[in-house]
Write an enzyme that holds these catalytic residues in place. Sequence first.
Site, PDB file in Angstrom:
ATOM      1  N   HIS A 225       0.953  -1.280   0.005  1.00 39.11           N
ATOM      2  CA  HIS A 225      -0.159   0.261   0.026  1.00 39.11           C
ATOM      3  C   HIS A 225       0.867   1.214   0.076  1.00 39.11           C
ATOM      4  CE1 HIS A 225       0.685  -0.169   4.351  1.00 39.11           C
ATOM      5  NE2 HIS A 225       0.693   1.281   4.411  1.00 39.11           N
TER       6      HIS A 225
HETATM    7  C1  UD1 Z   1      -2.203   5.927   5.439  1.00 43.18           C
HETATM    8  C2  UD1 Z   1      -0.800   6.481   6.113  1.00 43.18           C
HETATM    9  C3  UD1 Z   1       0.272   5.238   6.103  1.00 43.18           C
HETATM   10  C4  UD1 Z   1      -0.222   4.029   6.727  1.00 43.18           C
HETATM   11  C5  UD1 Z   1      -1.561   3.703   6.116  1.00 43.18           C
HETATM   12  C6  UD1 Z   1      -2.270   2.441   6.755  1.00 43.18           C
HETATM   13  C7  UD1 Z   1      -0.484   8.883   5.834  1.00 43.18           C
HETATM   14  C8  UD1 Z   1       0.495   9.661   4.882  1.00 43.18           C
HETATM   15  N1  UD1 Z   1      -0.204   7.723   5.380  1.00 43.18           N
HETATM   16  O1  UD1 Z   1      -1.697   5.550   4.190  1.00 43.18           O
HETATM   17  O2  UD1 Z   1       1.431   5.821   6.907  1.00 43.18           O
HETATM   18  O3  UD1 Z   1       0.682   3.014   6.351  1.00 43.18           O
HETATM   19  O4  UD1 Z   1      -2.430   4.732   6.112  1.00 43.18           O
HETATM   20  O5  UD1 Z   1      -3.005   1.770   5.800  1.00 43.18           O
HETATM   21  O6  UD1 Z   1      -1.360   9.108   6.541  1.00 43.18           O
HETATM   22  N2  UD1 Z   1      -9.215   4.785   0.748  1.00 43.18           N
HETATM   23  C9  UD1 Z   1     -10.311   4.394   0.719  1.00 43.18           C
HETATM   24  N3  UD1 Z   1     -11.047   3.987   2.128  1.00 43.18           N
HETATM   25  C10 UD1 Z   1     -10.510   4.388   3.127  1.00 43.18           C
HETATM   26  C11 UD1 Z   1      -9.161   4.986   3.175  1.00 43.18           C
HETATM   27  C12 UD1 Z   1      -8.539   5.013   2.241  1.00 43.18           C
HETATM   28  O7  UD1 Z   1     -10.977   4.195  -0.425  1.00 43.18           O
HETATM   29  O8  UD1 Z   1     -11.112   3.884   4.010  1.00 43.18           O
HETATM   30  C13 UD1 Z   1      -8.477   5.355  -0.596  1.00 43.18           C
HETATM   31  C14 UD1 Z   1      -8.452   6.671  -1.035  1.00 43.18           C
HETATM   32  O9  UD1 Z   1      -8.719   6.617  -2.499  1.00 43.18           O
HETATM   33  C15 UD1 Z   1      -7.354   7.571  -0.386  1.00 43.18           C
HETATM   34  C16 UD1 Z   1      -6.226   6.281  -0.533  1.00 43.18           C
HETATM   35  O10 UD1 Z   1      -7.226   5.056  -0.231  1.00 43.18           O
HETATM   36  O11 UD1 Z   1      -7.130   8.519  -1.129  1.00 43.18           O
HETATM   37  C17 UD1 Z   1      -5.304   6.495   0.508  1.00 43.18           C
HETATM   38  O12 UD1 Z   1      -5.587   6.543   1.798  1.00 43.18           O
HETATM   39  P1  UD1 Z   1      -4.707   7.651   2.816  1.00 43.18           P
HETATM   40  O13 UD1 Z   1      -5.587   7.745   4.137  1.00 43.18           O
HETATM   41  O14 UD1 Z   1      -4.473   8.959   2.296  1.00 43.18           O
HETATM   42  O15 UD1 Z   1      -3.282   6.968   2.850  1.00 43.18           O
HETATM   43  P2  UD1 Z   1      -2.870   5.495   2.994  1.00 43.18           P
HETATM   44  O16 UD1 Z   1      -2.302   5.053   1.699  1.00 43.18           O
HETATM   45  O17 UD1 Z   1      -4.098   4.474   3.459  1.00 43.18           O
HETATM   46  N1  UDP Z   2      -4.233  -5.474   8.621  1.00 43.24           N
HETATM   47  C1  UDP Z   2      -5.314  -6.155   8.527  1.00 43.24           C
HETATM   48  N2  UDP Z   2      -5.951  -6.398   7.330  1.00 43.24           N
HETATM   49  C2  UDP Z   2      -5.616  -6.145   6.451  1.00 43.24           C
HETATM   50  C3  UDP Z   2      -4.229  -5.592   6.287  1.00 43.24           C
HETATM   51  C4  UDP Z   2      -3.493  -5.230   7.147  1.00 43.24           C
HETATM   52  O1  UDP Z   2      -6.033  -6.154   9.837  1.00 43.24           O
HETATM   53  O2  UDP Z   2      -6.273  -6.438   5.441  1.00 43.24           O
HETATM   54  C5  UDP Z   2      -3.567  -4.985   9.899  1.00 43.24           C
HETATM   55  C6  UDP Z   2      -2.145  -5.706  10.007  1.00 43.24           C
HETATM   56  O3  UDP Z   2      -2.275  -7.035  10.661  1.00 43.24           O
HETATM   57  C7  UDP Z   2      -1.557  -4.781  10.861  1.00 43.24           C
HETATM   58  C8  UDP Z   2      -1.939  -3.352  10.464  1.00 43.24           C
HETATM   59  O4  UDP Z   2      -3.224  -3.570   9.831  1.00 43.24           O
HETATM   60  O5  UDP Z   2      -1.765  -5.005  12.228  1.00 43.24           O
HETATM   61  C9  UDP Z   2      -0.916  -2.751   9.360  1.00 43.24           C
HETATM   62  O6  UDP Z   2      -1.598  -1.639   8.851  1.00 43.24           O
HETATM   63  P1  UDP Z   2      -1.084  -1.368   7.416  1.00 43.24           P
HETATM   64  O7  UDP Z   2      -0.428  -2.307   6.771  1.00 43.24           O
HETATM   65  O8  UDP Z   2      -2.389  -0.547   6.687  1.00 43.24           O
HETATM   66  O9  UDP Z   2      -0.146   0.224   7.969  1.00 43.24           O
HETATM   67  P2  UDP Z   2       1.241   0.248   8.264  1.00 43.24           P
HETATM   68  O10 UDP Z   2       1.475  -0.766   9.547  1.00 43.24           O
HETATM   69  O11 UDP Z   2       2.354   0.085   7.156  1.00 43.24           O
HETATM   70  O12 UDP Z   2       1.195   1.713   8.756  1.00 43.24           O
END
Ligand code: UD1
Ligand code: UDP
Length: 392
Positions: A208
């Site tokens: 991601h």
């Molecule tokens: C964010 C965090 C990242 C973390 C990740 C966990 C920042 C800069 N990054 O990244 O550190 O590892 O969360 O998963 O804050 N979207 C949906 N539904 C949702 C949420 C997101 O469709 O419920 C889509 C949207 O198109 C959005 C994109 O995912 O633009 C990215 O979501 P965003 O929260 O901006 O950043 P992450 O890549 O999730």
């Molecule tokens: N996770 C989850 N379901 C998924 C993917 C990840 O429950 O489909 C959990 C995973 O076990 C961990 C956390 O989400 O506890 C990690 O989140 P993510 O990878 O979104 O973010 P990061 O840790 O890179 O910030």
Amino acid sequence: MSMSTMKIVSVVGARPEFIQATPVSRALRERHHEVLVHTGQHYDYAMSGAFFQDLGTPQPDYTLDVGSGSHAAQTAANLVRIEEVLQAERPNLVIVRGDTNSTIAGALAASKLHIPLAHIEAGERSYDRRMPEEINRVVTDTLADSLFCVSRTARSRLDTERVAGAAWWVGDVLFDSMLAFLPLARTRSRILERLGLRAGHFSLMTVHRAANTDDGSRLTSLVNAVNAVDETVVFPVHPRTRAALAANHLELAPNVLAVDPLGYFEMVSLEENARLIATDSGGVQREAYFLSRPCLTLRDETEWTETVEVGWNRLVGVETDAILEAWKGFSPPANHPPLFGYGDASQRITRILEGDVSAALQTGEIQDSEKSMGSNDNGAVLTAAGLEGIRA
Ligand code: UD1
Ligand code: UDP
């Protein structure tokens, strides 16, 4: 206990924050009043509501509905709305964790209102300023009054950086969550049956990071690798990645089981039973280590360097041949030292915030005995044993 009750605002917004907030909330709420603020950065049920329901995380007192947007738009909306909550609540302390846009906004809002700020998962660095999370971490650590580190490397890095706040090694609250919920995951998850999987006969992948999803050539290289793997690969797809796969017209081969984002119990069950885990997630790299699963990190650098140094995590990048070679050939050593604490990080954080450092040194129900979640069919053993001193 001599200290008085604190009012604490905890800010969460993204998936890993919900999972990690749960044990901290439990520890804080034994004696203090916690106000939980969900910024709404993640909002799909599978990215947010599912975790509150499964883990019994307290319902948020505020939901700010900031949603998705550019970094500026998302951070700015967060900042304005968190400030309103802090002005209304006037807490004694604000807690943020990790490195998301919700984290940096919570840190800025609290600091400018002169409210003490605690940062959980402080001191982690990728040393890549093109990564938005790196900027969020550096700013938050600069502003925090209390900094709680997962790793000893992070703790000593904060000395080198001469941060103004007081920094502590406490271990990983994500490990606290794993210890608390693994038994439930084992009884409740039906994911192996649902996907027709046998323990040890599949791999698990998550992707991601912006560096991988927003760069078509990196994503293509990664997809080419997983499509060519001679094994079933379960791939819970983050919404950001689903959109990027479609935008780049990338198709997954039949060996790749792409599924919607999973609940924590299902995810943990897959992690525990996978032969190998490939990921660009920070949390999943650590969980692979907790569960003694070999991990390939699909990035050029990682914050979790200790897992690489001990040989359980290999930094493979996204080059197709490099991934394929490691997917087949990677085999970690027998030695698996404890890197992430003793499962009592949440208790230690609470004691330190109460100003009771000697209690933090003594804390933990696991003080005298080894706490173990037992072993699975693949021989993974999860233990939280003994206590080591922490230092300010
Ligand atoms: C964010 C965090 C990242 C973390 C990740 C966990 C920042 C800069 N990054 O990244 O550190 O590892 O969360 O998963 O804050 N979207 C949906 N539904 C949702 C949420 C997101 O469709 O419920 C889509 C949207 O198109 C959005 C994109 O995912 O633009 C990215 O979501 P965003 O929260 O901006 O950043 P992450 O890549 O999730
Ligand atoms: N996770 C989850 N379901 C998924 C993917 C990840 O429950 O489909 C959990 C995973 O076990 C961990 C956390 O989400 O506890 C990690 O989140 P993510 O990878 O979104 O973010 P990061 O840790 O890179 O910030």
